[in-house]
Design an enzyme around this catalytic site. Structure first.
Site, PDB file in Angstrom:
ATOM      1  N   CYS A   4       1.265  -1.138   0.027  1.00 39.73           N
ATOM      2  CA  CYS A   4      -0.257   0.068   0.245  1.00 39.73           C
ATOM      3  C   CYS A   4       0.685   0.541  -0.245  1.00 39.73           C
ATOM      4  CB  CYS A   4      -0.724  -0.316   1.535  1.00 39.73           C
ATOM      5  SG  CYS A   4      -1.931  -1.228   1.184  1.00 39.73           S
TER       6      CYS A   4
ATOM      7  N   ARG B 167       3.971   0.839  -7.269  1.00 40.83           N
ATOM      8  CA  ARG B 167       3.555   0.189  -5.897  1.00 40.83           C
ATOM      9  C   ARG B 167       3.039  -0.682  -6.378  1.00 40.83           C
ATOM     10  NH1 ARG B 167       6.196   1.920  -0.880  1.00 40.83           N
ATOM     11  NH2 ARG B 167       5.025   1.002   0.471  1.00 40.83           N
TER      12      ARG B 167
ATOM     13  N   TRP C  29      -3.013  -2.452  -1.626  1.00 38.38           N
ATOM     14  CA  TRP C  29      -2.953  -3.253  -2.208  1.00 38.38           C
ATOM     15  C   TRP C  29      -3.120  -4.405  -1.632  1.00 38.38           C
ATOM     16  CZ3 TRP C  29      -0.817  -5.779  -6.079  1.00 38.38           C
ATOM     17  CH2 TRP C  29      -0.182  -6.717  -6.163  1.00 38.38           C
TER      18      TRP C  29
ATOM     19  N   ASN D  81      -0.877   0.389   6.181  1.00 36.37           N
ATOM     20  CA  ASN D  81       0.114  -0.253   5.723  1.00 36.37           C
ATOM     21  C   ASN D  81       0.974  -1.013   6.687  1.00 36.37           C
ATOM     22  OD1 ASN D  81       1.901  -1.583   3.528  1.00 36.37           O
ATOM     23  ND2 ASN D  81       3.457   0.203   3.657  1.00 36.37           N
ATOM     24  N   GLY D  82       0.171  -2.609   5.830  1.00 35.90           N
ATOM     25  CA  GLY D  82       0.688  -3.885   6.909  1.00 35.90           C
ATOM     26  C   GLY D  82      -0.263  -4.824   7.100  1.00 35.90           C
TER      27      GLY D  82
ATOM     28  N   GLU E  32      14.439 -22.572 -13.902  1.00 37.38           N
ATOM     29  CA  GLU E  32      14.099 -21.119 -13.586  1.00 37.38           C
ATOM     30  C   GLU E  32      14.815 -20.635 -14.232  1.00 37.38           C
ATOM     31  OE1 GLU E  32      11.738 -19.733 -13.672  1.00 37.38           O
ATOM     32  OE2 GLU E  32      12.611 -17.917 -12.865  1.00 37.38           O
TER      33      GLU E  32
ATOM     34  N   LYS F  62      14.936 -17.042 -16.920  1.00 39.11           N
ATOM     35  CA  LYS F  62      15.759 -15.809 -16.910  1.00 39.11           C
ATOM     36  C   LYS F  62      16.393 -15.107 -17.970  1.00 39.11           C
ATOM     37  CE  LYS F  62      13.319 -14.605 -13.717  1.00 39.11           C
ATOM     38  NZ  LYS F  62      12.034 -15.239 -14.057  1.00 39.11           N
TER      39      LYS F  62
ATOM     40  N   GLU G 199      14.572 -14.808 -20.935  1.00 35.86           N
ATOM     41  CA  GLU G 199      13.205 -13.722 -21.355  1.00 35.86           C
ATOM     42  C   GLU G 199      13.765 -11.798 -20.723  1.00 35.86           C
ATOM     43  OE1 GLU G 199      10.276 -13.759 -18.478  1.00 35.86           O
ATOM     44  OE2 GLU G 199      11.226 -14.976 -17.363  1.00 35.86           O
TER      45      GLU G 199
ATOM     46  N   HIS H  35      22.483 -39.222 -21.471  1.00 39.37           N
ATOM     47  CA  HIS H  35      21.431 -38.967 -22.499  1.00 39.37           C
ATOM     48  C   HIS H  35      21.244 -38.356 -24.195  1.00 39.37           C
ATOM     49  CE1 HIS H  35      19.786 -42.748 -20.057  1.00 39.37           C
ATOM     50  NE2 HIS H  35      20.734 -41.604 -18.649  1.00 39.37           N
TER      51      HIS H  35
ATOM     52  N   LYS I 154       3.483  -9.289 -18.639  1.00 36.60           N
ATOM     53  CA  LYS I 154       3.597  -9.254 -16.788  1.00 36.60           C
ATOM     54  C   LYS I 154       2.386 -10.338 -16.888  1.00 36.60           C
ATOM     55  CE  LYS I 154       5.087  -9.611 -12.887  1.00 36.60           C
ATOM     56  NZ  LYS I 154       6.134 -10.629 -13.094  1.00 36.60           N
TER      57      LYS I 154
HETATM   58  C1  AGP Z   1       8.324 -15.475 -15.509  1.00 41.63           C
HETATM   59  O1  AGP Z   1       9.454 -14.072 -15.336  1.00 41.63           O
HETATM   60  C2  AGP Z   1       7.480 -14.820 -16.881  1.00 41.63           C
HETATM   61  N1  AGP Z   1       6.879 -13.644 -16.531  1.00 41.63           N
HETATM   62  C3  AGP Z   1       6.740 -16.004 -16.995  1.00 41.63           C
HETATM   63  O2  AGP Z   1       6.607 -16.838 -17.035  1.00 41.63           O
HETATM   64  C4  AGP Z   1       4.959 -16.206 -15.548  1.00 41.63           C
HETATM   65  O3  AGP Z   1       5.633 -16.985 -14.423  1.00 41.63           O
HETATM   66  C5  AGP Z   1       4.425 -16.862 -16.235  1.00 41.63           C
HETATM   67  O4  AGP Z   1       3.592 -15.921 -17.048  1.00 41.63           O
HETATM   68  C6  AGP Z   1       2.796 -17.027 -14.865  1.00 41.63           C
HETATM   69  O5  AGP Z   1       2.461 -16.089 -14.478  1.00 41.63           O
HETATM   70  P1  AGP Z   1       1.579 -16.208 -13.120  1.00 41.63           P
HETATM   71  O6  AGP Z   1       2.195 -16.455 -12.083  1.00 41.63           O
HETATM   72  O7  AGP Z   1       1.390 -14.576 -12.801  1.00 41.63           O
HETATM   73  O8  AGP Z   1       0.294 -17.292 -13.423  1.00 41.63           O
END
Ligand code: AGP
Length: 622
Positions: free
Chosen positions: A2, A32, A80, A106-107, A489, A493, A496, A512, A617
């Site tokens: 928040c 935020r 938030w 906030n909290g 993962e 990273k 992307e 393999h 996002k």
């Molecule tokens: C992760 O770095 C990516 N932005 C993407 O893989 C993301 O994790 C995926 O689209 C799932 O998003 P969500 O967690 O909002 O469902």
């Protein structure tokens, strides 16, 4: 998290400036992340307030329609949601039963339910679903007894448990604002003939660059010309003055260069907040929001995790722990595959949907399919009131705060922490683990924020290596056991953020086929298990030898003191996880160097770290 903004001017000259400063401050705090906004003013007239769900523009439109009176004091808030879905009623400011006091917060006030029950006995009922509203009523009760706002705040601060930055306005004394903080951030802005309050300096940096940092468990009374700081016992206490030397865009990022840098560093807090208030004083689990009948949870014979991208890798990490603790098979399904393959799902299946945004369409369609097949769905999401949260039978929120950067970091490890809480809860409920064993695991989880902070101390070496490798065009990531999803993962990273082709493999899979990829100078990241798991450790050490002997450039994540890795990797290319980190907890620390590396390679290439090309996002289309 928040956003809070407060303005205090001279009561003899109320004006629209109070409103304008607060609205401008709220606009600066939009970064935020929030789901509603509100403002309260006092000065020329009794308390006036407006609050609306949605964007700040909704609040501004409401003010256009119902203008606020000129004022000398104003407080504003962007919410938030943590308790209670986004709505006008749940938005801040919250107003006391006698409409004398306005509060923004906030909290998380952890004992809000008990306090609400005490208020109900006095005939004061909550009108919202929030924890914050409690504070407004409690302050008003103290004022009715004749206390002034400062004493009233000190009295209630002693009653509240949890984390709070509370700012209160007494409409009968619009010459002052009073605030209290424990765990949640709050700063004072120092002006000329006026002063300000904010959850961070972005709230008032347009008005002043002079600020006061408030320490833990402090209360501050602010007038147009004075700032009085005391501790919760009423003793005067010091507040350190500092000058805000950030530019506006940096202010939004808390002084970090990018949101991703900021969020990488917020990971200790994100795990801490996700764990907070979910264990009793005796160390037992309390997952209040897990509203699936215990009888059903005892009867399930399979768990299916549905998620996408990083969230799916978080679920993959959790699979090892939940299977080990609960002896229930855990399948990991990419949500977009799950729905179309006619999966075996029934009332004995618990589907766990993991999603930071709570809006990923693939995941949403997967849970709808699962529910049609009669299974219960539990969501692990970071966004209150999101669609996936609303459409699930139960929700276990991560409290990572808004994640702005497209590439997920703090949400990833918060999802693992939340999934571990679920696993321990099921293990206790189903009798697979004794309470003292659960307490031991919870204790280890509680140490993870500190261990993450230890790994973050290696940040500069990691960034230096990344800059030296910025021209890479293909990278392999290897891991075994819980290190395998971390390898996946790490590869994601790098893909992307730096647009580098990268692939994660289970280390045992190398022979393999993938070993054909290994050639001179090919960068290969290897997440090495602890030597305390000798079988796992030995296998991965031999993988190091296999790739090293073929000329690969090794970058290794290993446990502090693991001398074996130094036989194959240059010390400047080894990053260390804190000694004694249990194997199942390792992903929470071994992923950190991979996040930092990918972020720095992207920066070295001049890419937009927070908004990588082609990505959103939240992917709200199938
Ligand atoms: C992760 O770095 C990516 N932005 C993407 O893989 C993301 O994790 C995926 O689209 C799932 O998003 P969500 O967690 O909002 O469902």
């Amino acid at each position: 998290m928040c956003g809070i903004v407060g303005y205090i001017g001279k009561p003899e000259s109320p004006s629209d400036k109070a409103r304008d400063v607060v609205l401008e401050g709220l606009a600066r705090l939009e970064y935020r992340g929030y789901d509603s906004a509100g403002i309260a003013v006092a000065g020329s007239q009794p308390l006036a307030w407006l609050k609306r769900e949605g964007r700040l523009d909704n609040l501004k439109a409401a003010i256009e329609a119902e203008p606020l009176p000129p004022a000398s004091a104003a407080i504003g808030h962007t919410r938030w949601a943590t308790h209670g879905a986004p709505s006008d009623t749940n938005s801040h400011p919250h107003i006391s039963h006698d409409e004398r006091v306005a509060v923004v917060h906030n909290g998380i006030i952890e004992n809000h339910a008990a306090l609400a029950a005490e208020l109900a006995e006095r005939g004061i009922e909550r009108v919202s679903e929030t924890d914050t509203e409690i504070a407004a009523h409690l302050l008003a009760i103290e004022l009715e007894k004749g206390a002034d706002l400062l004493d009233a705040m000190r009295t209630i601060a002693g009653k509240l448990e949890g984390s709070f930055a509370l700012v209160a306005l007494d409409s009968q004394h619009p010459e002052r604002l009073v605030a209290a903080r424990r765990n949640s951030p709050l700063v004072v802005g120092l002006g000329e003939g006026e002063n300000y309050l904010g959850s961070d300096v972005a709230a008032f940096v347009g008005e002043t660059k002079r600020a006061l940092e408030l320490g833990q468990d402090t209360i501050v009374e602010v007038t147009a010309d004075s700032v009085n700081v005391i501790d919760f016992d009423g003793n005067p206490t010091q507040a350190k003055e500092f000058s805000v030397d950030w530019d506006l865009s940096a202010v939004a990022k808390g002084g970090y260069e990018t949101f991703m840098d900021k969020e990488i560093h917020e990971q200790p807090m994100a795990v801490r907040e996700t764990l907070r208030a979910r264990t009793t004083e005796q160390g037992n689990l309390q997952l209040d929001e897990l509203r699936i009948p215990e009888s059903i949870l005892r009867s399930i014979d399979k768990i299916i995790v549905v998620a996408c991208g990083t969230a799916a890798y978080a679920g993959h990490v959790a699979k090892y722990a939940i299977e080990h603790w609960c002896r229930i098979p855990v399948e990991i399904e990419l949500a977009h595959e799950f729905r179309y393959r006619d999966p075996v799902v029934n009332e004995k299946t618990l589907v766990v949907a993991i999603s930071q945004s709570g809006e990923t369409m693939d995941t949403l369609m997967a849970i709808r399919h699962a529910r049609e097949q009669g299974s219960k769905v539990l969501a692990i999401v970071n966004t209150q009131g999101s669609t996936i949260a609303r459409e699930s039978d139960a929700v276990l929120y991560t409290h990572a705060g808004p994640e702005i950067a497209v590439a997920s970091t703090k949400a990833f490890i918060s999802q693992i922490a939340a999934a571990y809480l679920l696993g321990l809860y099921l293990a206790e409920l189903r009798g697979n683990k004794y309470v003292d064993e659960i307490a031991g695991y919870l204790d280890e989880l509680g140490k993870m924020p500190g261990r993450i902070e230890q790994v973050l101390e290696q940040e500069e070496q990691i960034r230096e290596l990344a800059r030296s490798m910025a021209d890479i065009d293909s990278v392999i990531f290897l891991g075994r056991h819980v290190g395998y999803p971390v390898a996946l993962e790490g590869a994601l990273k790098l893909k992307e953020l730096a647009y580098v082709h990268a692939e994660g493999f289970a280390a045992g899979e190398l022979k393999h086929g993938p070993i054909a990829l290994i050639e001179e100078d090919l960068p290969v990241f290897v997440i090495v298990p602890t030597p305390r798991r000798p079988l796992l450790h030995a296998k991965v050490i031999s993988n190091l030898q296999e790739v090293r002997s073929r000329g690969a450039k090794l970058i290794v994540i290993a446990e502090e003191g693991d001398e074996d890795v130094l036989k194959y990797a240059d010390p400047s290319q080894v990053f260390w996880a804190p000694r004694t980190t249990p194997t199942l907890m390792m992903p929470l620390v071994t992923v950190i160097p991979l996040q930092i590396f990918a972020c720095e390679v992207a920066k070295a290439k001049g890419y937009d770290v927070d908004k990588p090309r082609n990505l959103a996002k939240s992917v709200t289309v199938e």
